[in-house]
Design a protein around this motif. Structure first.
Motif, mmCIF file in Angstrom:
data_model
loop_
_atom_site.group_PDB
_atom_site.id
_atom_site.type_symbol
_atom_site.label_atom_id
_atom_site.label_comp_id
_atom_site.label_asym_id
_atom_site.label_seq_id
_atom_site.Cartn_x
_atom_site.Cartn_y
_atom_site.Cartn_z
ATOM 1 N N ASN A 168 0.704 -1.310 0.121
ATOM 2 C CA ASN A 168 0.181 -0.094 0.144
ATOM 3 C C ASN A 168 0.816 1.195 0.009
ATOM 4 O OD1 ASN A 168 -2.513 -1.170 -0.090
ATOM 5 N ND2 ASN A 168 -2.688 -1.321 2.020
ATOM 6 N N ASP A 169 2.225 1.515 0.615
ATOM 7 C CA ASP A 169 2.796 2.300 0.616
ATOM 8 C C ASP A 169 3.492 2.599 -0.579
ATOM 9 O OD1 ASP A 169 2.408 2.557 3.393
ATOM 10 O OD2 ASP A 169 4.162 1.934 4.103
ATOM 11 N N VAL A 170 3.852 1.605 -1.345
ATOM 12 C CA VAL A 170 4.522 1.526 -2.502
ATOM 13 C C VAL A 170 3.522 2.181 -3.793
ATOM 14 C CG1 VAL A 170 5.204 0.213 -4.575
ATOM 15 C CG2 VAL A 170 6.211 -0.062 -2.464
ATOM 16 N N GLN A 171 2.294 1.743 -3.484
ATOM 17 C CA GLN A 171 1.194 2.026 -4.445
ATOM 18 C C GLN A 171 0.910 3.592 -4.128
ATOM 19 O OE1 GLN A 171 -1.974 -0.842 -4.821
ATOM 20 N NE2 GLN A 171 -3.279 0.623 -5.720
ATOM 21 N N ALA A 172 0.941 4.054 -2.803
ATOM 22 C CA ALA A 172 0.459 5.324 -2.615
ATOM 23 C C ALA A 172 1.579 6.228 -3.052
ATOM 24 C CB ALA A 172 0.263 5.499 -1.009
ATOM 25 N N ALA A 173 2.830 6.035 -3.021
ATOM 26 C CA ALA A 173 3.846 6.797 -3.409
ATOM 27 C C ALA A 173 4.171 6.984 -5.176
ATOM 28 C CB ALA A 173 5.240 6.115 -3.127
ATOM 29 N N PHE A 174 3.009 6.361 -5.989
ATOM 30 C CA PHE A 174 3.343 6.226 -7.201
ATOM 31 C C PHE A 174 2.865 7.697 -7.795
ATOM 32 C CE2 PHE A 174 1.671 6.170 -11.481
ATOM 33 C CZ PHE A 174 2.557 5.410 -11.997
ATOM 34 N N VAL A 175 2.267 8.488 -7.261
ATOM 35 C CA VAL A 175 1.980 9.929 -7.774
ATOM 36 C C VAL A 175 3.239 10.844 -7.883
ATOM 37 C CG1 VAL A 175 0.667 12.062 -7.671
ATOM 38 C CG2 VAL A 175 -0.571 9.747 -7.501
ATOM 39 N N ASP A 176 4.078 10.638 -6.506
ATOM 40 C CA ASP A 176 5.176 11.623 -6.461
ATOM 41 C C ASP A 176 6.374 11.008 -7.105
ATOM 42 O OD1 ASP A 176 3.759 12.970 -4.689
ATOM 43 O OD2 ASP A 176 4.209 11.716 -2.850
ATOM 44 N N ASP A 177 6.562 9.524 -7.457
ATOM 45 C CA ASP A 177 7.571 9.293 -8.080
ATOM 46 C C ASP A 177 7.411 7.839 -8.747
ATOM 47 O OD1 ASP A 177 10.330 8.585 -8.751
ATOM 48 O OD2 ASP A 177 11.149 9.091 -6.949
ATOM 49 N N PRO A 178 6.789 7.811 -9.975
ATOM 50 C CA PRO A 178 6.293 6.611 -10.549
ATOM 51 C C PRO A 178 7.396 5.516 -10.840
ATOM 52 C CG PRO A 178 5.534 8.461 -11.574
ATOM 53 C CD PRO A 178 6.306 8.939 -10.635
ATOM 54 N N LYS A 179 8.885 6.136 -11.045
ATOM 55 C CA LYS A 179 9.619 5.290 -11.338
ATOM 56 C C LYS A 179 10.236 4.577 -10.264
ATOM 57 C CE LYS A 179 13.882 4.614 -13.873
ATOM 58 N NZ LYS A 179 15.069 5.433 -15.002
ATOM 59 N N GLU A 180 10.507 5.236 -9.000
ATOM 60 C CA GLU A 180 10.980 4.588 -7.819
ATOM 61 C C GLU A 180 9.945 3.867 -7.276
ATOM 62 O OE1 GLU A 180 12.070 5.786 -3.198
ATOM 63 O OE2 GLU A 180 12.271 7.460 -4.747
ATOM 64 N N CYS A 181 8.625 3.949 -7.529
ATOM 65 C CA CYS A 181 7.715 3.228 -6.979
ATOM 66 C C CYS A 181 7.583 2.015 -7.618
ATOM 67 C CB CYS A 181 6.031 3.999 -7.298
ATOM 68 S SG CYS A 181 4.805 2.889 -6.971
ATOM 69 N N VAL A 182 7.836 1.902 -9.035
ATOM 70 C CA VAL A 182 7.749 0.680 -9.632
ATOM 71 C C VAL A 182 9.040 -0.256 -9.151
ATOM 72 C CG1 VAL A 182 8.089 -0.722 -12.200
ATOM 73 C CG2 VAL A 182 6.654 1.584 -11.776
ATOM 74 N N GLN A 183 10.132 0.607 -9.006
ATOM 75 C CA GLN A 183 11.362 -0.354 -8.547
ATOM 76 C C GLN A 183 11.123 -0.789 -7.328
ATOM 77 O OE1 GLN A 183 14.314 -0.704 -10.279
ATOM 78 N NE2 GLN A 183 14.501 -2.231 -8.469
ATOM 79 N N LYS A 184 10.446 -0.066 -6.310
ATOM 80 C CA LYS A 184 10.242 -0.628 -5.017
ATOM 81 C C LYS A 184 9.039 -1.880 -5.168
ATOM 82 C CE LYS A 184 10.918 3.411 -2.164
ATOM 83 N NZ LYS A 184 10.521 4.361 -1.185
ATOM 84 N N ALA A 185 8.035 -1.885 -6.002
ATOM 85 C CA ALA A 185 7.355 -2.824 -6.187
ATOM 86 C C ALA A 185 8.013 -4.032 -6.736
ATOM 87 C CB ALA A 185 6.214 -2.204 -7.079
ATOM 88 N N ASP A 186 9.056 -3.872 -7.571
ATOM 89 C CA ASP A 186 9.754 -4.982 -8.019
ATOM 90 C C ASP A 186 10.647 -5.601 -6.992
ATOM 91 O OD1 ASP A 186 10.940 -6.552 -10.325
ATOM 92 O OD2 ASP A 186 12.637 -5.694 -9.581
ATOM 93 N N ASN A 187 11.109 -4.843 -6.076
ATOM 94 C CA ASN A 187 11.897 -5.476 -5.205
ATOM 95 C C ASN A 187 10.967 -5.798 -3.995
ATOM 96 O OD1 ASN A 187 14.327 -4.233 -6.017
ATOM 97 N ND2 ASN A 187 14.088 -2.424 -4.670
ATOM 98 N N LEU A 188 9.728 -5.592 -3.772
ATOM 99 C CA LEU A 188 9.052 -6.357 -2.668
ATOM 100 C C LEU A 188 8.240 -7.601 -3.396
ATOM 101 C CD1 LEU A 188 7.189 -6.209 -0.159
ATOM 102 C CD2 LEU A 188 5.660 -4.842 -1.415
#
Length: 112
Positions: free
Chosen positions: A41-61
């Motif tokens: 949920n934290d990763v998903q909520a951060a998408f608006v602020d930094d989509p690329k970092e959010c996708v990287q964090k999703a991949d790591n998770l």
């Protein structure tokens, strides 16, 4: 359609006694599963602020969860093998129980 929470795995306790054909053990313990959901949920909520970092964090998770599942299933398989391949003569009953446990584990693997 099943959700992630409905899937099952083999717990150490399930390998000590003959498991039933229906095991309701979750892949992850409730607290850990909640933590993973919270992190997602934290990763998903951060998408608006930094989509690329959010996708990287999703991949790591996702990679972390896959590694945990892989380790868990490998450990379960090792414990199953250890139950029947001790180098001594196993009785037909021991082998029947081992095959039943392998069948249940195989069915769980296919349900993931």
């Amino acid at each position: 359609m099943t959700t992630h929470e409905e899937q099952t795995t083999v717990s150490p306790e399930a390998t000590e006694a003959e498991p039933s054909s229906e095991d309701n053990t979750m892949l992850f313990a409730g607290e850990h599963r909640s933590g993973l959901h919270s992190r997602w949920n934290d990763v998903q909520a951060a998408f608006v602020d930094d989509p690329k970092e959010c996708v990287q964090k999703a991949d790591n998770l996702v990679a972390e969860v896959v590694e945990e599942l892989t380790a868990s299933f490998a450990d379960t398989r090792s414990r199953l093998e250890a139950q029947w391949s001790r180098g001594e003569e196993a009785s037909t009953e021991d082998l029947r129980v081992a095959l039943t446990r392998y069948r249940d584990f195989f069915q769980r693997l296919l349900s993931v």
